[in-house]
Design an enzyme around this catalytic site. Sequence first.
Site: not given
Length: 441
Positions: A71, A190, A326, A334, A369
Amino acid sequence: MFKTIVIGSSNKINVVIRQFSITSARNAQHQSKIVIVGGGSGGCSVAAKFVNALGKNNVTIIEPANKHYYQPLFTLAGGGLKKLSQSHKDMSDVLPKGAQWVQDSVAEFDPKNNTVTTKLGDVFKYEVLLIAVGLQLRYDDIPGLVNALDNYDNVGSIYSPKYVEQTYRAIQTFEKGNIIYTYPNSPVKCPGAPQKICYIHENFLRKMGKRNNANVTYNTSLPVIFGVKVYADALWKVAKSRNINVNLRTCLVEVHPEKNEAVFQNLDKPEQKFTVEYSMLHAVPPMGTPTPLKTNKDLANDMGFLTVDKSTLQHTRYPNIFGIGDCTDSPNSKTAAAVAGQCNVVFKHMRAVLDGKPLSLAYDGYASCPLVTGAGKCILAEFDYNLQPLETFPIRQDREMYIMYLFKKELMPFLYWNLMMRGYWNGPAIVRKLLHLGMKN
């Protein structure tokens, strides 16, 4: 004798259990040493570790999907920097071959009896259970949003593969007016992605010579632009330098696509709502855990998240149940990188329970991230439970760098498919120690 079981669905017959020594009768009772619910990043990586360690036919994975998505590539695909086709593989090619794949979803968890029941009625008894069901996208929680996404080409969302390519087409065909990006009033996977797509699109408009025709706004329900201050400071500079309007505590609550209008609520003053006309809207849906977990009071908290010890990732009431990713209430960001940091802890602790040994490891809340701010630019945010930087490289990472963009775009997908999904990647902790010469950073 091991054989393939064929179980029917409502539309067609699917091979759903590979090499399972049981009959194909409905409501059959099955037994497995390890049952993993969910074949996403967490479920697949831990399953691969167990197959590598214990061999075949000790692990059962319950997962209904045909495709496995990486993803984190959705953001790049939604900005034209990758293709959506590069983000997925067939589930049968990703799940470890030595595991037994049940192509179904769980309808009920029964932790008191160590069983899970699938929608098709099969009951699986386990010694140790891993819950890795992720978060579901709830677009329909925002009135008008599903209609907007399904019927209007100027509304997109990078969180679903159904809408990723539509998102890129929307920015390509934009001519002038307001472009609005949103962040919902719920936990999200995310959490950097809602603003990453904003920066990527803004950069795209500059390259196309359309930036002066766009009023770009990022509306987030959060009280901060990013949870870690050092990276938040860097992102405020990015937003201000590119004339991006950022509104905190501002939540999308309704869409009127026939009028190109979005309705927002001031979360600090809930009685205050206001309507904005848009030429393009990027919407991030509210998210939550699947109903069978959310409604199970033995397993979940009031928000529907699996309750686990944040260090061991063991369930707080049932010692033979663990969570990853998650769907847990572990207070980490997450992200797929967080799953990489969790998977070895979960694997070792599940095995310890099987062997009657104490739990010995601790997850530190590591999450990463990669904040892509445009083609060739990325701030690599890495941090722990305390929202303190936990950076891999011995340089400042709170700035846009081309090398970090390459890591995000090329290296991370390679690590995911070739190492993590095969049980060989536990995140960058070892690399961090080597680069920092064993010292804390």
